[in-house]
Design a protein around this motif. Sequence first.
Motif, PDB file in Angstrom:
ATOM      1  N   ILE A   1     -17.315   2.185 -11.643  1.00  0.00           N
ATOM      2  CA  ILE A   1     -18.479   1.418 -10.814  1.00  0.00           C
ATOM      3  C   ILE A   1     -19.612   2.109 -10.915  1.00  0.00           C
ATOM      4  CG2 ILE A   1     -19.139   0.693  -8.474  1.00  0.00           C
ATOM      5  CD1 ILE A   1     -15.909   0.643  -7.555  1.00  0.00           C
ATOM      6  N   LEU A   2     -20.497   1.196 -11.312  1.00  0.00           N
ATOM      7  CA  LEU A   2     -21.797   1.784 -11.491  1.00  0.00           C
ATOM      8  C   LEU A   2     -22.509   1.798 -10.192  1.00  0.00           C
ATOM      9  CD1 LEU A   2     -23.054   0.022 -14.776  1.00  0.00           C
ATOM     10  CD2 LEU A   2     -22.319   2.317 -14.763  1.00  0.00           C
ATOM     11  N   LEU A   3     -22.915   3.056  -9.660  1.00  0.00           N
ATOM     12  CA  LEU A   3     -23.499   3.175  -8.035  1.00  0.00           C
ATOM     13  C   LEU A   3     -24.981   2.805  -8.300  1.00  0.00           C
ATOM     14  CD1 LEU A   3     -21.540   6.552  -7.048  1.00  0.00           C
ATOM     15  CD2 LEU A   3     -21.075   4.033  -6.625  1.00  0.00           C
ATOM     16  N   GLY A   4     -25.450   3.093  -9.224  1.00  0.00           N
ATOM     17  CA  GLY A   4     -27.147   3.084  -9.187  1.00  0.00           C
ATOM     18  C   GLY A   4     -27.794   4.138  -8.699  1.00  0.00           C
ATOM     19  N   THR A   5     -28.809   4.217  -8.836  1.00  0.00           N
ATOM     20  CA  THR A   5     -29.452   5.708  -8.560  1.00  0.00           C
ATOM     21  C   THR A   5     -29.491   5.775  -6.985  1.00  0.00           C
ATOM     22  OG1 THR A   5     -31.420   5.295 -10.100  1.00  0.00           O
ATOM     23  CG2 THR A   5     -31.931   6.739  -8.242  1.00  0.00           C
ATOM     24  N   GLU A  17     -26.170  11.906 -15.611  1.00  0.00           N
ATOM     25  CA  GLU A  17     -26.422  10.978 -14.181  1.00  0.00           C
ATOM     26  C   GLU A  17     -27.901  10.953 -14.387  1.00  0.00           C
ATOM     27  OE1 GLU A  17     -24.300   9.956 -12.651  1.00  0.00           O
ATOM     28  OE2 GLU A  17     -22.910  11.273 -11.749  1.00  0.00           O
ATOM     29  N   LEU A  50     -26.026   7.001  -6.321  1.00  0.00           N
ATOM     30  CA  LEU A  50     -25.501   8.465  -6.601  1.00  0.00           C
ATOM     31  C   LEU A  50     -26.227   9.425  -5.662  1.00  0.00           C
ATOM     32  CD1 LEU A  50     -26.227   7.957 -10.582  1.00  0.00           C
ATOM     33  CD2 LEU A  50     -23.920   8.392  -9.178  1.00  0.00           C
ATOM     34  N   PHE A  68     -16.073   9.220 -13.029  1.00  0.00           N
ATOM     35  CA  PHE A  68     -16.685   7.793 -12.883  1.00  0.00           C
ATOM     36  C   PHE A  68     -15.397   7.155 -12.659  1.00  0.00           C
ATOM     37  CE2 PHE A  68     -17.568   3.938 -15.637  1.00  0.00           C
ATOM     38  CZ  PHE A  68     -18.554   3.613 -14.836  1.00  0.00           C
TER      39      PHE A  68
END
Length: 135
Positions: free
Chosen positions: A36-40, A4, A43, A33
Amino acid sequence: MIGEPSGTAGAPMLSILKKKELLNVLVVVTRYFGGILLGTGGLVRAYSDALNASLINAGEINKEFGYLVEAIIEYERQNEFEKKLEKNNISIVSKEYTDKIKYIIEISQKKYEEIFDEKQEIGKIRKKENKYVNA
């Protein structure tokens, strides 16, 4: 494998615990996971939301410094003593019947000082052990 991004899990959760003034807390959040990329920001929200939901469901147990106390009471004083305990919401840990009644109770330091004084007339009261008790 990449972990992360720094500062997206532990720091935000610790900040929540500090704001709520919680001590002696263990928090474990596992995030799988899902592709899907959540971004900072996502997260931080995911971990913070997980912690907040857990705290709501867990509830709190408030502790304060106190004692395990042994009280030796004559049988004729039993009702008076137990009413005093009940009135002050003091927990009986154990009770033993011999020639007298021997109680082990949990009591906060504050209540001990308010309720039991040096001139105790109900029975023989003595501190056995220091401990943290429910407030």
